[in-house]
Design a protein around this motif. Structure first.
Motif, PDB file in Angstrom:
ATOM      1  N   GLY A 160       0.806  -1.207   0.000  1.00 12.21           N
ATOM      2  CA  GLY A 160       0.000   0.000   0.000  1.00 12.21           C
ATOM      3  C   GLY A 160       0.842   1.260   0.000  1.00 12.21           C
ATOM      4  O   GLY A 160       0.440   2.286   0.557  1.00 12.21           O
ATOM      5  N   GLY A 161       2.023   1.183  -0.605  1.00 11.00           N
ATOM      6  CA  GLY A 161       2.882   2.358  -0.720  1.00 11.00           C
ATOM      7  C   GLY A 161       3.688   2.681   0.523  1.00 11.00           C
ATOM      8  O   GLY A 161       4.470   3.632   0.526  1.00 11.00           O
ATOM      9  N   ARG A 162       3.537   1.891   1.594  1.00 11.29           N
ATOM     10  CA  ARG A 162       4.268   2.160   2.830  1.00 11.29           C
ATOM     11  C   ARG A 162       5.107   0.952   3.222  1.00 11.29           C
ATOM     12  O   ARG A 162       4.670  -0.187   3.064  1.00 11.29           O
ATOM     13  N   ALA A 163       6.293   1.214   3.747  1.00 11.69           N
ATOM     14  CA  ALA A 163       7.155   0.128   4.202  1.00 11.69           C
ATOM     15  C   ALA A 163       6.455  -0.633   5.330  1.00 11.69           C
ATOM     16  O   ALA A 163       5.755  -0.046   6.165  1.00 11.69           O
ATOM     17  N   LEU A 164       6.644  -1.946   5.367  1.00 11.21           N
ATOM     18  CA  LEU A 164       6.029  -2.758   6.423  1.00 11.21           C
ATOM     19  C   LEU A 164       6.391  -2.227   7.810  1.00 11.21           C
ATOM     20  O   LEU A 164       5.536  -2.152   8.702  1.00 11.21           O
ATOM     21  N   LEU A 165       7.641  -1.849   8.009  1.00  8.48           N
ATOM     22  CA  LEU A 165       8.054  -1.326   9.317  1.00  8.48           C
ATOM     23  C   LEU A 165       7.283  -0.060   9.660  1.00  8.48           C
ATOM     24  O   LEU A 165       6.825   0.103  10.799  1.00  8.48           O
ATOM     25  N   ASP A 166       7.114   0.841   8.698  1.00  8.42           N
ATOM     26  CA  ASP A 166       6.383   2.077   8.967  1.00  8.42           C
ATOM     27  C   ASP A 166       4.921   1.810   9.304  1.00  8.42           C
ATOM     28  O   ASP A 166       4.311   2.518  10.120  1.00  8.42           O
ATOM     29  N   ARG A 167       4.343   0.793   8.703  1.00 10.84           N
ATOM     30  CA  ARG A 167       2.957   0.449   9.006  1.00 10.84           C
ATOM     31  C   ARG A 167       2.831   0.003  10.465  1.00 10.84           C
ATOM     32  O   ARG A 167       1.904   0.380  11.174  1.00 10.84           O
ATOM     33  N   VAL A 168       3.784  -0.795  10.931  1.00  4.85           N
ATOM     34  CA  VAL A 168       3.769  -1.247  12.322  1.00  4.85           C
ATOM     35  C   VAL A 168       4.026  -0.072  13.269  1.00  4.85           C
ATOM     36  O   VAL A 168       3.376   0.060  14.315  1.00  4.85           O
ATOM     37  N   LEU A 169       4.954   0.801  12.907  1.00  6.36           N
ATOM     38  CA  LEU A 169       5.250   1.964  13.757  1.00  6.36           C
ATOM     39  C   LEU A 169       4.030   2.878  13.881  1.00  6.36           C
ATOM     40  O   LEU A 169       3.812   3.479  14.935  1.00  6.36           O
ATOM     41  N   ALA A 170       3.242   2.985  12.827  1.00  6.77           N
ATOM     42  CA  ALA A 170       2.030   3.796  12.899  1.00  6.77           C
ATOM     43  C   ALA A 170       1.028   3.189  13.877  1.00  6.77           C
ATOM     44  O   ALA A 170       0.332   3.901  14.608  1.00  6.77           O
ATOM     45  N   ALA A 171       0.948   1.861  13.916  1.00  8.66           N
ATOM     46  CA  ALA A 171      -0.009   1.192  14.787  1.00  8.66           C
ATOM     47  C   ALA A 171       0.332   1.354  16.261  1.00  8.66           C
ATOM     48  O   ALA A 171      -0.562   1.355  17.116  1.00  8.66           O
ATOM     49  N   CYS A 172       1.619   1.487  16.578  1.00  9.01           N
ATOM     50  CA  CYS A 172       2.032   1.613  17.986  1.00  9.01           C
ATOM     51  C   CYS A 172       2.529   3.018  18.318  1.00  9.01           C
ATOM     52  O   CYS A 172       3.348   3.207  19.218  1.00  9.01           O
ATOM     53  N   ALA A 173       2.000   4.009  17.613  1.00 14.73           N
ATOM     54  CA  ALA A 173       2.473   5.387  17.780  1.00 14.73           C
ATOM     55  C   ALA A 173       2.195   5.951  19.169  1.00 14.73           C
ATOM     56  O   ALA A 173       2.833   6.934  19.575  1.00 14.73           O
ATOM     57  N   ASP A 174       1.265   5.365  19.919  1.00 12.58           N
ATOM     58  CA  ASP A 174       0.950   5.868  21.255  1.00 12.58           C
ATOM     59  C   ASP A 174       1.946   5.412  22.315  1.00 12.58           C
ATOM     60  O   ASP A 174       1.842   5.837  23.476  1.00 12.58           O
ATOM     61  N   ALA A 175       2.869   4.563  21.957  1.00 11.51           N
ATOM     62  CA  ALA A 175       3.846   4.082  22.940  1.00 11.51           C
ATOM     63  C   ALA A 175       4.703   5.231  23.448  1.00 11.51           C
ATOM     64  O   ALA A 175       5.060   6.149  22.695  1.00 11.51           O
ATOM     65  N   HIS A 176       5.036   5.187  24.739  1.00  8.19           N
ATOM     66  CA  HIS A 176       5.896   6.233  25.320  1.00  8.19           C
ATOM     67  C   HIS A 176       7.282   6.194  24.686  1.00  8.19           C
ATOM     68  O   HIS A 176       7.837   7.215  24.289  1.00  8.19           O
ATOM     69  N   THR A 177       7.835   5.002  24.574  1.00  6.59           N
ATOM     70  CA  THR A 177       9.126   4.792  23.911  1.00  6.59           C
ATOM     71  C   THR A 177       8.975   3.615  22.953  1.00  6.59           C
ATOM     72  O   THR A 177       8.422   2.579  23.320  1.00  6.59           O
ATOM     73  N   THR A 178       9.465   3.789  21.737  1.00  8.08           N
ATOM     74  CA  THR A 178       9.455   2.703  20.756  1.00  8.08           C
ATOM     75  C   THR A 178      10.896   2.344  20.421  1.00  8.08           C
ATOM     76  O   THR A 178      11.673   3.210  20.001  1.00  8.08           O
ATOM     77  N   ALA A 217      17.170  -3.512  15.168  1.00 11.83           N
ATOM     78  CA  ALA A 217      17.638  -3.674  13.786  1.00 11.83           C
ATOM     79  C   ALA A 217      18.697  -2.616  13.536  1.00 11.83           C
ATOM     80  O   ALA A 217      18.925  -1.717  14.362  1.00 11.83           O
ATOM     81  N   ALA A 218      19.347  -2.707  12.382  1.00 13.58           N
ATOM     82  CA  ALA A 218      20.250  -1.641  11.967  1.00 13.58           C
ATOM     83  C   ALA A 218      19.429  -0.392  11.660  1.00 13.58           C
ATOM     84  O   ALA A 218      18.358  -0.483  11.055  1.00 13.58           O
ATOM     85  N   PRO A 219      19.884   0.793  12.066  1.00 13.30           N
ATOM     86  CA  PRO A 219      19.099   2.017  11.854  1.00 13.30           C
ATOM     87  C   PRO A 219      18.814   2.270  10.378  1.00 13.30           C
ATOM     88  O   PRO A 219      19.618   1.945   9.499  1.00 13.30           O
ATOM     89  N   ARG A 220      17.654   2.873  10.112  1.00 17.81           N
ATOM     90  CA  ARG A 220      17.218   3.223   8.766  1.00 17.81           C
ATOM     91  C   ARG A 220      16.251   4.390   8.892  1.00 17.81           C
ATOM     92  O   ARG A 220      15.732   4.655   9.984  1.00 17.81           O
ATOM     93  N   PRO A 221      15.950   5.092   7.802  1.00 18.14           N
ATOM     94  CA  PRO A 221      14.919   6.139   7.859  1.00 18.14           C
ATOM     95  C   PRO A 221      13.549   5.526   8.163  1.00 18.14           C
ATOM     96  O   PRO A 221      13.195   4.478   7.618  1.00 18.14           O
ATOM     97  N   THR A 222      12.802   6.164   9.047  1.00 15.06           N
ATOM     98  CA  THR A 222      11.461   5.699   9.394  1.00 15.06           C
ATOM     99  C   THR A 222      10.503   6.882   9.423  1.00 15.06           C
ATOM    100  O   THR A 222      10.915   8.033   9.463  1.00 15.06           O
ATOM    101  N   SER A 223       9.209   6.543   9.425  1.00 19.10           N
ATOM    102  CA  SER A 223       8.175   7.577   9.355  1.00 19.10           C
ATOM    103  C   SER A 223       8.068   8.384  10.638  1.00 19.10           C
ATOM    104  O   SER A 223       7.496   9.471  10.640  1.00 19.10           O
ATOM    105  N   ARG A 224       8.583   7.872  11.739  1.00 17.99           N
ATOM    106  CA  ARG A 224       8.597   8.626  12.991  1.00 17.99           C
ATOM    107  C   ARG A 224       9.841   8.254  13.785  1.00 17.99           C
ATOM    108  O   ARG A 224      10.439   7.189  13.568  1.00 17.99           O
ATOM    109  N   PRO A 225      10.271   9.111  14.716  1.00 19.55           N
ATOM    110  CA  PRO A 225      11.494   8.830  15.473  1.00 19.55           C
ATOM    111  C   PRO A 225      11.341   7.613  16.372  1.00 19.55           C
ATOM    112  O   PRO A 225      10.296   7.404  16.987  1.00 19.55           O
ATOM    113  N   VAL A 226      12.379   6.810  16.445  1.00 26.17           N
ATOM    114  CA  VAL A 226      12.412   5.634  17.321  1.00 26.17           C
ATOM    115  C   VAL A 226      13.816   5.515  17.904  1.00 26.17           C
ATOM    116  O   VAL A 226      14.741   6.200  17.481  1.00 26.17           O
ATOM    117  N   ARG A 227      13.952   4.634  18.885  1.00 26.79           N
ATOM    118  CA  ARG A 227      15.271   4.281  19.392  1.00 26.79           C
ATOM    119  C   ARG A 227      15.728   2.990  18.714  1.00 26.79           C
ATOM    120  O   ARG A 227      14.915   2.118  18.440  1.00 26.79           O
TER     121      ARG A 227
END
Length: 301
Positions: free
Chosen positions: A34-52, A56-66
């Motif tokens: 659907g035009g979005r990376a699988l990882l970004d789709r999962v990150l969107a679903a858990c966006a309410d987490a205090h810390t995510t 994995a090896a770092p890569r560009p993502t749709s929102r900041p993570v550790r």
């Protein structure tokens, strides 16, 4: 005045490593559905987490993570979970794999609610065949740390251990969900997910989510209002007015400070204008009909 306590904070650990052997070694978290990376789709679903934390090896993502890595890299899901858990502090933690195209925020909330409804140490999804999915789950952080410590003592480390060794010692509750638990292990799975995204019941929501990710927009809008506006503009003015009007509504909302309320107000004004245009056109058509009838009357007979 009624006051509501904020929801209990939780963290999230997303496992995005692994060799993806069944995908021929492809970068599975980066595969787009659907035009979005699988990882970004999962990150969107858990966006309410205090810390995510993403393991994995770092890569560009749709929102900041550790970011963190298991030691050694490729040591398996139990070692990866242990590495991610070391970066968390909340009492509850979501544990998710990075290949869940249909995971949604509602599912995450259901898992957390199931965990907190009783004394269970974990709440996990089950798939269409009733199988446990321990990487689509919410756990008590203390319980995971207890079991990880026991496994480390028993085996001298965590490398190569299967997840069932970890979950076997936990008191679990289960949440059936054959859709959200669907994961992508093969290219056939990817094809199935891409086809489902384009089904009529899903395509608009998926498209809007993809556009918002692409443009970096974090805004909840009432798509029904905008669709109604587009319809009114197309019918009351002219078909090309629909996309142009919705663009102008977005521009006006941005000038007003943005936000869903600004979009709704701009859409309301534009919709009212489109209806006035339609009413004027109807009145004009009525006058033309009367005039035509009047001209024909005296000559009749």
């Amino acid at each position: 005045m009624t006051s509501y306590a904020p929801p209990t904070a939780h963290d999230a650990v997303v496992l995005a490593g692994g060799g993806a052997r069944r995908l021929g070694g492809a970068d599975k978290p980066g595969v787009r559905v659907g035009g979005r990376a699988l990882l970004d789709r999962v990150l969107a679903a858990c966006a309410d987490a205090h810390t995510t934390v993403v393991v994995a090896a770092p890569r560009p993502t749709s929102r900041p993570v550790r970011w963190t890595r298991e030691e050694p890299p490729g040591a398996g899901p139990v070692a990866a979970l242990d590495a991610g858990l070391r970066r968390t502090t909340a009492d509850d933690v979501l544990v998710l794999s990075a290949d869940l195209p249909f995971l949604a925020a509602d599912t995450v909330r259901r898992l957390l609610a199931a965990l907190r409804a009783g004394r269970a140490e974990g709440a996990l999804l089950t798939d269409a065949d009733g199988r446990d999915q321990p990487l689509v789950a919410a756990y008590r952080t203390a319980a995971l740390r207890r079991e990880l410590a026991l496994l480390t003592t028993a085996h001298g480390g965590l490398a190569g251990l299967p997840l069932r060794r970890l979950t076997a010692g936990l008191d679990l509750t289960r949440v059936p969900d054959p859709v959200a638990s669907f994961d992508c292990d093969t290219w056939d799975d990817i094809a199935t997910a891409r086809a489902r995204i384009r089904e009529h019941d899903h395509v608009l929501d998926e498209w809007i989510s993809a556009v918002k990710d692409e443009l970096g927009i974090d805004l909840d809008v009432d798509t029904g209002v905008l669709l109604d506006l587009a319809r009114d503009a197309a019918h009351g003015v002219a078909r090309p007015a629909a996309p142009l009007t919705t663009f102008l509504v977005g521009y006006a909302a941005a000038r007003a400070g943005g936000g869903s309320e600004a979009v709704a107000e701009a859409a309301r004004k534009a919709a009212a204008l489109a209806l006035r245009w339609a009413e004027e056109a109807e009145k004009g058509a009525d006058k033309d009909t009367v005039a035509t009838s009047g001209d024909a009357g005296p000559d009749a007979g």
